[in-house]
Design an enzyme around this catalytic site. Structure first.
Site, PDB file in Angstrom:
ATOM      1  N   ASP B 147       0.856  -1.186   0.000  1.00 33.79           N
ATOM      2  CA  ASP B 147       0.000   0.000   0.000  1.00 33.79           C
ATOM      3  C   ASP B 147       0.892   1.235   0.000  1.00 33.79           C
ATOM      4  O   ASP B 147       1.678   1.449   0.918  1.00 33.79           O
ATOM      5  CB  ASP B 147      -0.875  -0.038   1.262  1.00 33.79           C
ATOM      6  CG  ASP B 147      -1.793   1.157   1.326  1.00 33.79           C
ATOM      7  OD1 ASP B 147      -2.501   1.378   0.339  1.00 33.79           O
ATOM      8  OD2 ASP B 147      -1.785   1.861   2.336  1.00 33.79           O
ATOM      9  N   THR B 180      -3.162   4.955  -3.913  1.00 32.87           N
ATOM     10  CA  THR B 180      -2.102   5.759  -3.313  1.00 32.87           C
ATOM     11  C   THR B 180      -0.761   5.538  -4.004  1.00 32.87           C
ATOM     12  O   THR B 180       0.091   6.409  -3.980  1.00 32.87           O
ATOM     13  CB  THR B 180      -1.952   5.413  -1.828  1.00 32.87           C
ATOM     14  OG1 THR B 180      -1.871   4.000  -1.696  1.00 32.87           O
ATOM     15  CG2 THR B 180      -3.142   5.896  -1.048  1.00 32.87           C
ATOM     16  N   THR B 181      -0.567   4.372  -4.588  1.00 29.17           N
ATOM     17  CA  THR B 181       0.671   4.131  -5.305  1.00 29.17           C
ATOM     18  C   THR B 181       0.643   4.854  -6.647  1.00 29.17           C
ATOM     19  O   THR B 181       1.599   5.524  -7.025  1.00 29.17           O
ATOM     20  CB  THR B 181       0.863   2.627  -5.546  1.00 29.17           C
ATOM     21  OG1 THR B 181       0.586   1.943  -4.344  1.00 29.17           O
ATOM     22  CG2 THR B 181       2.254   2.327  -5.989  1.00 29.17           C
ATOM     23  N   ASP B 478      -8.831  -0.454   2.059  1.00 27.91           N
ATOM     24  CA  ASP B 478      -8.886   0.056   0.689  1.00 27.91           C
ATOM     25  C   ASP B 478     -10.193  -0.361   0.024  1.00 27.91           C
ATOM     26  O   ASP B 478     -10.849   0.446  -0.641  1.00 27.91           O
ATOM     27  CB  ASP B 478      -7.705  -0.486  -0.127  1.00 27.91           C
ATOM     28  CG  ASP B 478      -6.421   0.259   0.192  1.00 27.91           C
ATOM     29  OD1 ASP B 478      -6.446   1.055   1.154  1.00 27.91           O
ATOM     30  OD2 ASP B 478      -5.421   0.047  -0.495  1.00 27.91           O
TER      31      ASP B 478
END
Lengths: 555, 613
Positions: B147, B180-181, B478
Site C-alpha cells: 500500500d 495511493t501508489t 482500501d
C-alpha cells in the site's frame, strides 16, 4: 614619531564596533540590495516560490514577501529595516509585500552611485521625499473609483482585484474560483473590522476545487467521549447554547477536604457532587437548547446525558471558533441568550468530520474550508487567501483601483521624469533616479517571466510617452505590452500608495544613517552568530575574531 | 483511627475514555496519546516507537539524509556572502555561512530528483503483479505491505520534497483510500517529463500551467469514458467486482472475491443510501492471529476481544438485555478529597456494611431493570465479581470506549453513567451473545450478534501471522473505501491502465490545438500518463514498450477506450471482459492531486536550508 607616541584614547568599551562615514552608508545599501535580491524572483504571476527550512526541521514554501523575509532571520541591522517595512505592508494592506522590498532596494541602488560620488545623503533624502509626494498625488489622480456601482457590479470588480493578487500565488490556476469565494466572504462580514470573523480551516486531502465557503461557522469535530455517536447530527433551526464551563464530575474546589465522622453520611457527599453536575446539565436542557458548545471540556457523563436527550454537544471548542459562533448565531457566551441558525450538520470533509452551522441570522461570519494535497500547499494557500481577503477589504473601504502589471509604475515614472526636467539643480538628477527605480516593477515582472526586460520596457516607455497608453503594462502571456485596465489586472490604489510611501521612508532612513555603533555586550547575549556579523561590517574591522574571521578565510 | 477502605482510591484509576474515531488504514499509525488506554493487548500490538526506516530489502535508493541523490551535493553553495566595494564581506542572515542555498535550475533539478526517487521506490508496487516492501522499524518490528501510503508513511523520509510526495499519497488515502501508489508514480512521471522541458529552457511556471490545462482535459475525458453502473441492495455484484480489482494487487488476492463480498456487505450494512453517506467508523475491523484467511468473516454485530469476568459465567446468552455502564462496580467516590474518621468499632462495622450494601445494591439494580448481561468500561473487584456470579448475572469488564459506543449503537442501548439512572429502556438488545474460543489457544472473544440495530458490523480477520493480518486490514480498508466511493458516486472507469492510455491519447490530440509553450507541457503530460500502464506491464513481466504501443494503437484503431494491459494473462485486452474497474472519482483525484503537487515543486526556485545536520 611624536604622533605615534600619542596616548590612545579609549572612548568606548573594548570590542565595540563602530563604523562610520560614506563607506558605512554604502555598506548598508549593499546589504539591503542583497536582501531585496532574495525576494526578487517571487514577484508577479510568473514569480517563483522559496522553500525555507529552519533548523527545527519545519518547512515553508511561500511566495509571500513578508513571510519569506520573516523566515530569513536577518541580523544585519540595516537590512532589518526592510523586514519591518514588509511586515508593516502586510499589516496595513496585506499584499504588495514583495513590491515594497523591491522598491526600497531599487531606491537605494539608484542612490548608491550618488553617495559614492560624494553627494550628501540629506540632499538625496529631500529629493526622494518630494518625489514620493508627487508620485502619491499622481496615483490618487489616476485612480479609478468603483464607488457608486451596483452590488453585482461591485462584486465583479472586487473579484478582479482579488484575482490579480492571487495570480502570483500557487493557487493562481484557480484564481477565479477563489476570488469569488473571497469576495463573498468579505461581503458576508460586511462592515465589521474584525478579521477573525473570516475563518479559514485547513483540511489536507482533496484538491483545491473541493474548497468551499460556509456562510456561517465550521469547525473540526472536537474530542468526544463515548456516547457522542448516539447524538443527533443534524438540526433544523436549533437553539444553540454557548458555555465556558466544564461539564464534568469533578471536585468543586482544589485543596478542599471533607471530613466525615459518621460513615452513614458518606452517601450524601457522593450525592451532593452528582447533584451539582446534574443540576448544571439539567439547566442546559431546560434552556431548550439543542446544541451545547463549551470552550472547556464536556465529560463523558455530560455527553451521555445529552445523548439521552437528543442534544448535540461539543466540548473544548477553540475560543475563536466559539466567538465566531456567537457572532454568527446571535448568541452570547454564558448567558441566557441562545443563538440560532437555519441548519446545523456534522459532515465528513476529507478525513475529518466537521460541525457546520449555516444560514445564520446575523450572518456576520464566513468560513472558508480549504482543501489541498499537502500541508505546505494548504498553508501557502491560506497565506494567499489572507492576502486576497485583505485586498478585497481594502478595496471595499477605499474603493479606488489602479491598473497593475507595472502600468501604474511606468506612468508615475514617466510623470516624474517629465517633472524633473522643470527643476534646476541637483534635485533633477535625484528625481530622475527615483523615476528610474520605479521601473524595477515591470522590469522584474519581465525578468521572472523570462522576457527581454529592456525590450519590453522600451515599448512601455514609448507607449506611455505618447500620452494615451497610460494603462499599458507588461503582458505576461505574450511577452509584449497590453492594456492592464482592459485586461482586468487591477490593484487597489492603497496598495501602491502604501508601498511607495513605506519604501521611500525606508530608503531615506537607511541613507540617513552614517554610523553604526554596536555594543559588544548585547552581542554575547545574542550569541556567537551575531558576533560573526561584526567582523565583516564596516571599518571597525579591528574586531576580527570568532566566526567572522572564519567566514573570511572560507572565501 | 483513619481507615480508608476501597472508598479511598487514587483518582488516577478513573481513566478517561480515550478513543479515536477513525478507521486507520494501519494500526501503526496509532497516535501517541497523553492518556493511557487500558488494554494490555493494545500496548503490545502498538509499540510506542513508530518510525521505521526503509530497509535495504526494498531495493530503492535511500532517501534519508541530504536528499535526491548525488546531484544535490554539486549544486550546493554556501549562502553567498555579499561583498561591498571595499572587499569586506557583510553578513545579513543569522549564521549565514551555515546555510546552504540552492537557486534556479539547480534547485529545481535537485527537487525533481528527490521526487523521482520516491516514485521509483513505489513503482514496483503498482498493479496486480506488484511486489511488496518489507519495512523494519528501529526496534525490529516488521511491516510487509504494498500500500503506497503505508510504505511512504513508514519510511521516515527526510528530504522536504520527498515529504511532499508522502503527503500527496496520504491525501489520496484520506480522500479516496485507494490508488495511493498510482498517484505517486504519476507525479514522478510528471516530474521526469518536466526535467526535460526545463532543460530546453521552458519556464517552470509555463510547464505547470500546461500541466494544469492537460489535467483538466484528462479530467473531462475521464468523465466521458466513465460509465454509470447500477447497483442496489439486492444486486451487489458490480460493487464486488470493483472491490476485487482493488484487492487484486494485494497479498490477499487469492481470496479477493470473498473479501470483496465481505467489504461490500459491510459497507452496505452501514450505508445511508439516501444521503449517500457511509460512516466507516461503524465498521470495526478486528484481527486475530491463527486460522486461515478463509475463516475471515463478517459479523453483523460486534466482536470484543474480552471474555466474561468470571470463568463460570454462562458462555452463551440468548435474547440478551445489556446494561452498558461507564461506572465501576465499586463504592462511589466523591471527587473532593475526603476522609472518614472512624473512632469506634461500631463505626467501622457500619462502614463495612455500607460498602457491602453498595455492591449489593448495584447488582440488584441491574437485576431489577432486567439486564441479563453487564458490559462495563471499568473493572470491578473480586467482591463484585463474586456477587455477580452469585446472582447469575454475566458481566464483561474493561471494554474500551470505542467498543462500548459501537455496542451501544448496535444494540440500541444507552450508555449509563450511574447505577441510579438504569432503566429498562436504556438496555441494549442482542439476539445472541456468545463467547468463542479459538483453536487450542485460551484466547476467547465475545460475539454480540443479531442486534436490534444492525448498523454496526465487524469484519473479523484470521490469518497465519500478524503481518498478514495487518496487511489484510489495510487491504480491506482500501476495499471499504472503494465501496464507499461507489455509493457516493457510482461512475466507474476501466482499470488496467486503460483509462490512462485513453487520457493520454486525448491529451496528446488536444495538445496540438494549444498555441504557445504550453503545448509542449501538455504533450509531456500525455507521455507521463503512459507511465502507469508502462509500470503495470513492466511489473507483470511484459515488454513495456511493445505492450503499451500495441494497446494504444488498438485503442485508437478500434476507438475503444477500454483496452488496457492484460496483467493476469487472461488473453484479452478489453477490460470490460476482464471486469477490472476503478472508481471515477479516485482516478480524477489522482490526476488532480499529482498535478497540484508537481506544480508546487516546479514553482520552487530557491531552497534555503541550514546545511549541516
Amino acid at each position: 614619531m611624536a604622533a605615534m607616541l600619542q596616548p590612545q584614547i579609549i572612548l568606548l568599551k573594548e570590542g565595540t564596533d563602530t563604523s562610520q562615514g560614506k563607506a558605512q552608508v554604502v555598506s548598508n545599501i549593499n546589504a539591503c540590495m542583497a536582501v531585496a535580491d532574495v525576494v526578487r524572483t517571487t514577484l508577479g504571476p510568473r514569480g517563483m516560490d522559496k522553500l525555507i527550512h529552519d533548523d527545527k526541521g519545519s518547512t515553508t514554501i511561500s511566495n509571500d514577501g513578508a513571510t519569506i523575509m520573516k523566515l530569513l532571520d536577518i541580523v544585519h541591522p540595516a537590512a532589518k529595516i526592510l523586514v519591518d517595512i514588509a511586515k508593516s505592508q502586510d499589516a496595513e494592506v496585506g499584499d504588495g509585500t514583495t513590491t515594497v522590498v523591491l522598491l526600497a532596494g531599487a531606491f537605494l541602488k539608484e542612490a548608491k552611485p550618488f553617495i559614492e560620488d560624494g553627494v550628501h545623503p540629506q540632499n538625496l533624502i529631500r529629493s526622494y521625499r518630494t518625489a514620493c509626494h508627487l508620485a502619491i498625488n499622481k496615483i490618487k489622480e489616476l485612480a479609478v473609483s468603483i464607488e457608486g456601482k451596483s452590488m453585482e457590479e461591485k462584486k465583479k470588480l472586487l473579484a478582479k482585484c482579488a484575482s490579480t493578487t492571487l495570480s502570483s500565488k500557487l493557487i493562481g490556476g484557480e484564481k477565479e474560483f477563489f476570488a469569488s469565494m473571497v469576495v463573498d466572504a468579505v461581503i458576508a462580514v460586511s462592515n465589521d473590522d474584525r478579521l477573525s470573523l473570516i475563518g479559514i480551516k485547513k483540511v489536507p486531502g482533496g484538491n483545491m476545487r473541493d474548497s468551499f465557503l460556509v456562510n456561517g461557522v465550521a469547525f473540526k469535530k472536537t474530542f468526544s467521549y463515548a456516547g457522542f455517536e448516539q447524538q443527533p447530527k443534524k438540526f433544523q433551526n436549533p437553539k444553540i447554547l454557548l458555555l465556558n464551563i466544564e461539564l464534568e464530575l469533578k471536585s468543586e474546589k482544589e485543596n478542599a477536604e471533607v471530613r466525615l465522622s459518621d460513615p452513614a453520611q458518606y452517601q450524601s457527599i457522593v450525592d451532593a457532587e452528582w447533584n451539582i453536575i446534574y443540576d448544571k446539565l439539567d439547566k442546559c436542557v431546560q434552556s431548550g437548547a439543542k446544541i451545547v458548545l463549551s470552550r472547556l471540556a464536556i465529560g463523558d457523563l455530560g455527553t451521555q446525558y445529552f445523548a439521552d436527550r437528543d442534544i448535540f454537544c461539543a466540548g473544548r471548542v477553540a475560543e475563536e471558533d466559539l466567538q465566531r459562533v456567537a457572532a454568527a448565531t446571535g448568541g452570547a457566551v454564558q448567558t441566557s441568550v441562545l443563538g440560532s441558525c437555519e441548519l446545523f450538520e456534522e459532515k465528513q470533509v476529507g478525513n475529518e468530520r466537521f460541525n457546520i452551522f449555516s444560514g445564520c441570522p446575523s450572518g456576520h461570519t464566513a468560513t472558508i474550508v480549504l482543501r489541498g494535497g499537502a500541508d505546505q500547499f494548504i498553508e501557502e494557500a491560506e497565506r494567499s487567501l489572507h492576502d486576497a481577503i485583505m485586498i478585497v477589504r481594502r478595496a471595499v473601504k477605499n474603493s479606488t483601483v489602479v491598473p497593475g502589471g507595472g502600468a501604474i509604475d511606468m506612468e508615475i515614472s514617466r510623470y516624474l521624469r517629465q517633472h524633473a526636467r522643470t527643476i534646476a539643480g541637483k534635485s533633477q538628477l535625484f528625481i530622475n533616479a527615483y523615476a528610474k527605480a520605479l521601473e524595477i516593477i515591470p522590469r522584474q515582472l519581465c525578468d521572472n517571466a523570462g522576457f527581454d526586460a529592456t525590450d519590453v520596457l522600451n515599448k512601455l516607455r514609448q507607449k506611455h510617452a505618447t500620452g494615451e497608453g497610460l494603462n499599458y503594462g507588461v503582458d505576461i502571456n505574450t511577452g509584449g505590452i497590453a492594456d492592464s485596465f482592459a485586461n482586468f489586472v487591477w490593484e487597489p490604489s492603497v496598495v501602491k500608495i502604501n508601498a511607495i510611501n513605506a519604501a521611500t521612508e525606508a530608503a531615506c532612513l537607511i541613507l540617513s544613517v552614517d554610523e553604526t555603533v554596536k555594543n559588544p555586550k548585547s552581542e554575547s547575549a545574542q550569541g556567537e552568530a551575531a558576533a560573526s556579523a561584526m567582523g565583516g561590517r564596516g571599518r571597525g574591522g579591528a574586531a576580527f575574531h570568532g566566526r567572522g574571521g572564519r567566514g573570511m578565510r572560507r572565501r | 483511627m483513619n481507615l480508608n477502605l476501597r472508598t479511598d482510591f487514587t483518582i488516577s484509576t478513573r481513566h478517561k475514555y480515550n478513543g479515536f474515531h477513525c478507521a486507520l488504514p494501519s494500526l501503526l499509525k496509532l497516535p501517541i496519546s497523553p492518556l493511557p488506554r487500558f488494554s494490555p493487548a493494545h500496548f503490545f500490538q502498538n509499540p510506542p516507537v513508530l518510525s521505521l526506516s526503509l530497509s535495504a530489502a526494498s531495493g530503492g535508493c535511500g532517501i534519508r539524509g541530504g536528499g535526491g541523490g548525488c546531484d544535490l551535493q554539486k549544486g550546493e553553495v554556501a549562502m553567498a556572502l555579499a561583498f561591498d566595494e571595499y572587499g569586506r564581506p557583510f553578513i545579513i542572515l543569522r549564521e549565514q555561512e551555515h546555510k546552504t542555498r540552492l537557486r534556479g535550475l539547480e534547485a529545481q533539478k535537485a527537487n525533481i530528483a528527490a521526487g523521482k526517487a520516491v516514485a521509483r521506490i513505489l513503482r514496483t508496487s503498482l498493479g496486480p503483479k506488484g511486489m511488496d516492501k518489507m519495512l523494519q522499524s528501529p526496534d525490529g518490528d516488521v511491516i510487509i505491505t504494498n500500500d503506497g501510503a503505508t510504505i511512504l508513511e513508514q519510511m521516515d523520509v527526510d528530504n522536504q520534497i520527498a515529504k511532499l510526495m508522502v503527503e500527496l499519497s496520504r491525501s489520496q488515502d484520506y480522500e479516496i483510500g485507494d490508488g495511493t501508489t498510482g498517484v505517486v508514480v504519476l507525479a514522478g512521471a510528471l516530474l521526469e517529463q518536466s526535467e526535460k522541458l526545463l532543460e530546453r529552457g521552458i519556464h517552470p511556471i509555463r510547464i505547470a500551467e500546461g500541466y494544469e490545462m492537460a489535467s483538466r482535459i484528462a479530467w473531462d475525458h475521464l468523465e466521458q469514458i466513465s460509465q454509470k453502473f447500477e447497483f442496489s441492495v439486492t444486486n451487489i455484484e458490480p460493487l464486488v467486482q470493483t472491490c476485487s480489482t482493488t484487492l487484486s494487487s494485494k497479498i490477499v488476492s487469492r481470496r479477493k472475491r470473498d473479501l470483496a463480498a465481505i467489504a461490500v456487505e459491510a459497507v452496505l450494512a452501514v450505508a445511508d443510501l439516501e444521503r449517500r453517506d457511509v460512516n466507516l467508523d461503524l465498521i470495526k475491523v478486528e484481527g486475530k492471529v491463527g486460522g486461515k484467511l478463509e475463516d475471515t468473516e463478517l459479523v453483523h454485530g460486534i466482536i470484543v476481544d474480552k471474555d466474561m469476568s468470571h470463568p463460570q459465567m454462562p458462555k452463551r446468552i440468548e435474547d440478551a438485555k445489556i446494561a452498558i455502564l461507564t461506572c465501576p462496580f465499586e463504592p462511589p467516590k466523591p471527587k473532593t478529597k475526603h476522609k472518614v474518621d472512624i473512632d469506634t468499632v461500631e463505626k467501622f462495622q457500619t462502614l463495612r456494611q455500607q460498602e457491602q450494601k453498595y455492591f449489593d445494591d448495584m447488582v440488584q439494580k441491574c437485576k431489577d431493570v432486567g439486564a441479563t448481561l453487564v458490559i462495563c468500561q471499568w473493572g470491578f473487584d473480586d467482591e463484585a465479581n463474586h456477587l455477580l456470579m452469585h446472582r447469575n448475572l454475566p458481566a464483561v469488564r474493561w471494554v474500551g470506549g470505542v467498543e462500548l459506543e459501537l455496542i451501544a449503537i448496535a444494540t440500541g442501548g444507552r450508555i449509563v453513567p450511574r447505577f441510579q439512572e438504569l432503566t429498562p429502556e436504556k438496555l441494549g438488545r442482542a439476539g445472541i451473545v456468545r463467547e468463542k474460543s479459538f483453536g487450542t489457544t485460551k484466547d476467547r472473544m465475545l460475539y454480540i450478534e443479531q442486534c436490534a440495530n444492525s448498523r454496526a458490523v465487524t469484519i473479523f480477520i484470521r490469518g497465519g501471522n500478524k503481518m498478514m493480518i495487518e496487511e489484510t486490514k489495510r487491504s480491506i480498508h482500501d476495499a471499504l473505501c472503494v465501496a464507499r466511493n461507489l455509493i457516493r458516486n457510482n461512475s466507474i472507469v476501466y482499470g488496467g491502465g486503460s483509462a490512462e492510455i485513453s487520457c493520454s491519447v486525448a491529451v496528446e490530440a488536444a495538445a496540438d490545438r494549444h498555441p504557445g509553450v504550453e503545448q509542449y507541457a501538455i504533450r509531456a503530460f500525455a507521455e507521463a500518463l503512459d507511465a502507469i500502464p508502462m509500470a503495470l506491464a513492466e511489473n507483470s513481466g511484459l515488454q513495456p514498450i511493445d505492450t503499451l504501443t500495441a494497446v494504444k494503437s488498438q485503442q485508437v484503431k478500434e476507438n475503444n477506450p477500454y483496452c488496457g494491459i492484460d496483467c493476469n494473462d487472461v488473453g484479452t485486452n478489453d477490460m470490460r471482459e476482464q471486469d477490472v474497474f476503478e472508481t471515477l472519482i479516485g482516478k480524477q483525484q489522482q490526476i488532480l492531486l499529482a498535478t497540484q503537487v508537481v506544480k508546487m515543486i516546479l514553482k520552487i526556485d530557491d531552497v534555503i536550508t541550514p546545511s549541516d545536520y
